[in-house]
Motif scaffolding. Structure first.
Motif, PDB file in Angstrom:
ATOM      1  N   THR A   9       0.816  -1.220   0.000  1.00  0.00           N
ATOM      2  CA  THR A   9       0.000   0.000   0.000  1.00  0.00           C
ATOM      3  C   THR A   9       0.850   1.270   0.000  1.00  0.00           C
ATOM      4  OG1 THR A   9      -0.046   0.028   2.408  1.00  0.00           O
ATOM      5  CG2 THR A   9      -1.817  -1.170   1.308  1.00  0.00           C
ATOM      6  N   GLY A  10       2.177   1.109   0.000  1.00  0.00           N
ATOM      7  CA  GLY A  10       3.058   2.270   0.073  1.00  0.00           C
ATOM      8  C   GLY A  10       3.402   2.649   1.501  1.00  0.00           C
ATOM      9  N   GLU A  11       2.822   1.923   2.454  1.00  0.00           N
ATOM     10  CA  GLU A  11       3.137   2.154   3.854  1.00  0.00           C
ATOM     11  C   GLU A  11       4.286   1.237   4.260  1.00  0.00           C
ATOM     12  OE1 GLU A  11      -1.087   3.458   5.747  1.00  0.00           O
ATOM     13  OE2 GLU A  11      -0.772   1.324   5.422  1.00  0.00           O
ATOM     14  N   PHE A  12       4.711   1.367   5.514  1.00  0.00           N
ATOM     15  CA  PHE A  12       5.808   0.573   6.050  1.00  0.00           C
ATOM     16  C   PHE A  12       5.381  -0.033   7.374  1.00  0.00           C
ATOM     17  CE2 PHE A  12       7.552   3.671   3.250  1.00  0.00           C
ATOM     18  CZ  PHE A  12       8.592   3.029   2.598  1.00  0.00           C
ATOM     19  N   VAL A  13       5.930  -1.200   7.692  1.00  0.00           N
ATOM     20  CA  VAL A  13       5.700  -1.813   8.986  1.00  0.00           C
ATOM     21  C   VAL A  13       7.040  -1.901   9.696  1.00  0.00           C
ATOM     22  CG1 VAL A  13       5.000  -3.888  10.224  1.00  0.00           C
ATOM     23  CG2 VAL A  13       3.690  -3.134   8.248  1.00  0.00           C
ATOM     24  N   GLY A  14       7.116  -1.243  10.860  1.00  0.00           N
ATOM     25  CA  GLY A  14       8.283  -1.361  11.714  1.00  0.00           C
ATOM     26  C   GLY A  14       8.043  -2.528  12.648  1.00  0.00           C
ATOM     27  N   ALA A  15       9.094  -3.301  12.931  1.00  0.00           N
ATOM     28  CA  ALA A  15       8.957  -4.465  13.799  1.00  0.00           C
ATOM     29  C   ALA A  15      10.216  -4.655  14.631  1.00  0.00           C
ATOM     30  CB  ALA A  15       8.697  -5.719  12.968  1.00  0.00           C
ATOM     31  N   PHE A  16      10.027  -5.186  15.846  1.00  0.00           N
ATOM     32  CA  PHE A  16      11.183  -5.523  16.673  1.00  0.00           C
ATOM     33  C   PHE A  16      10.814  -6.589  17.684  1.00  0.00           C
ATOM     34  CE2 PHE A  16       9.193  -2.012  19.026  1.00  0.00           C
ATOM     35  CZ  PHE A  16       9.138  -2.528  20.317  1.00  0.00           C
ATOM     36  N   VAL A  17      11.847  -7.282  18.139  1.00  0.00           N
ATOM     37  CA  VAL A  17      11.721  -8.285  19.201  1.00  0.00           C
ATOM     38  C   VAL A  17      13.035  -8.285  19.971  1.00  0.00           C
ATOM     39  CG1 VAL A  17      12.522 -10.231  17.775  1.00  0.00           C
ATOM     40  CG2 VAL A  17      10.996 -10.665  19.683  1.00  0.00           C
ATOM     41  N   GLY A  18      12.971  -8.529  21.258  1.00  0.00           N
ATOM     42  CA  GLY A  18      14.193  -8.633  22.057  1.00  0.00           C
ATOM     43  C   GLY A  18      15.008  -9.841  21.625  1.00  0.00           C
ATOM     44  N   GLU A  19      16.319  -9.713  21.670  1.00  0.00           N
ATOM     45  CA  GLU A  19      17.190 -10.826  21.254  1.00  0.00           C
ATOM     46  C   GLU A  19      16.838 -12.132  21.955  1.00  0.00           C
ATOM     47  OE1 GLU A  19      21.612  -9.698  20.166  1.00  0.00           O
ATOM     48  OE2 GLU A  19      20.997  -8.774  22.069  1.00  0.00           O
ATOM     49  N   GLY A  20      16.588 -12.081  23.238  1.00  0.00           N
ATOM     50  CA  GLY A  20      16.290 -13.291  24.002  1.00  0.00           C
ATOM     51  C   GLY A  20      14.915 -13.862  23.736  1.00  0.00           C
ATOM     52  N   ALA A  21      14.051 -13.099  23.103  1.00  0.00           N
ATOM     53  CA  ALA A  21      12.693 -13.562  22.816  1.00  0.00           C
ATOM     54  C   ALA A  21      12.516 -13.974  21.358  1.00  0.00           C
ATOM     55  CB  ALA A  21      11.687 -12.459  23.155  1.00  0.00           C
ATOM     56  N   ALA A  22      13.579 -13.864  20.568  1.00  0.00           N
ATOM     57  CA  ALA A  22      13.499 -14.231  19.155  1.00  0.00           C
ATOM     58  C   ALA A  22      13.405 -15.744  19.006  1.00  0.00           C
ATOM     59  CB  ALA A  22      14.731 -13.707  18.416  1.00  0.00           C
ATOM     60  N   PRO A  23      12.716 -16.226  17.982  1.00  0.00           N
ATOM     61  CA  PRO A  23      12.654 -17.671  17.753  1.00  0.00           C
ATOM     62  C   PRO A  23      14.066 -18.263  17.656  1.00  0.00           C
ATOM     63  CG  PRO A  23      11.096 -16.543  16.346  1.00  0.00           C
ATOM     64  CD  PRO A  23      11.947 -15.479  17.000  1.00  0.00           C
ATOM     65  N   GLY A  24      14.294 -19.343  18.396  1.00  0.00           N
ATOM     66  CA  GLY A  24      15.585 -20.017  18.362  1.00  0.00           C
ATOM     67  C   GLY A  24      16.605 -19.488  19.362  1.00  0.00           C
ATOM     68  N   ARG A  35       8.831 -15.153  20.668  1.00  0.00           N
ATOM     69  CA  ARG A  35       7.716 -14.225  20.821  1.00  0.00           C
ATOM     70  C   ARG A  35       7.468 -13.533  19.490  1.00  0.00           C
ATOM     71  NH1 ARG A  35       6.891  -9.124  20.995  1.00  0.00           N
ATOM     72  NH2 ARG A  35       5.663  -8.072  22.551  1.00  0.00           N
ATOM     73  N   ALA A  36       6.231 -13.236  19.213  1.00  0.00           N
ATOM     74  CA  ALA A  36       5.912 -12.469  18.015  1.00  0.00           C
ATOM     75  C   ALA A  36       6.479 -11.053  18.176  1.00  0.00           C
ATOM     76  CB  ALA A  36       4.404 -12.403  17.818  1.00  0.00           C
ATOM     77  N   PRO A  37       6.950 -10.455  17.096  1.00  0.00           N
ATOM     78  CA  PRO A  37       7.500  -9.107  17.214  1.00  0.00           C
ATOM     79  C   PRO A  37       6.415  -8.057  17.458  1.00  0.00           C
ATOM     80  CG  PRO A  37       7.418  -9.766  14.925  1.00  0.00           C
ATOM     81  CD  PRO A  37       7.014 -10.973  15.738  1.00  0.00           C
ATOM     82  N   ALA A  38       6.828  -6.980  18.091  1.00  0.00           N
ATOM     83  CA  ALA A  38       5.963  -5.804  18.174  1.00  0.00           C
ATOM     84  C   ALA A  38       5.990  -5.156  16.795  1.00  0.00           C
ATOM     85  CB  ALA A  38       6.497  -4.835  19.224  1.00  0.00           C
ATOM     86  N   THR A  39       4.843  -4.705  16.319  1.00  0.00           N
ATOM     87  CA  THR A  39       4.783  -4.097  14.984  1.00  0.00           C
ATOM     88  C   THR A  39       3.950  -2.827  15.014  1.00  0.00           C
ATOM     89  OG1 THR A  39       2.836  -5.381  14.333  1.00  0.00           O
ATOM     90  CG2 THR A  39       5.003  -6.319  13.791  1.00  0.00           C
ATOM     91  N   ARG A  40       4.222  -1.978  14.046  1.00  0.00           N
ATOM     92  CA  ARG A  40       3.416  -0.769  13.872  1.00  0.00           C
ATOM     93  C   ARG A  40       3.440  -0.378  12.400  1.00  0.00           C
ATOM     94  NH1 ARG A  40       3.994   4.564  17.440  1.00  0.00           N
ATOM     95  NH2 ARG A  40       1.869   4.206  18.085  1.00  0.00           N
TER      96      ARG A  40
END
Length: 76
Positions: A16-31, A39-44
């Motif tokens: 749509t021309g928009e952007f999604v920012g995402a993050f997750v803490g290193e210790g909560a990342a898959p693997g 954990r699923a990342p926080a997104t906006r």
């Protein structure tokens, strides 16, 4: 988040021309921790790349952590 931990962050362009920012803490990342699915990342959804970047930077500052920018295509 653990002391010394960083946020793993990325920004994706939406069709749509928009952007999604995402993050997750290193210790909560898959693997990151055996037998923990992660954990699923926080997104906006943001109207610009700069807005997404500023949101991630603001969140990292609120947590008092640094950011490790990652290539989303390389994430599991």
């Amino acid at each position: 988040m653990s002391p010394g931990e960083s946020l793993l962050a990325w920004i994706e362009r939406c069709g749509t021309g928009e952007f999604v920012g995402a993050f997750v803490g290193e210790g909560a990342a898959p693997g990151a921790i055996p037998d923990f699915p992660g954990r699923a990342p926080a997104t906006r959804r943001c109207l610009s790349l700069d807005e997404a970047r500023r949101w991630i930077e603001t969140e990292a500052a609120a947590f008092g952590v640094s950011i490790k920018w990652v290539d989303r295509s390389a994430r599991p």
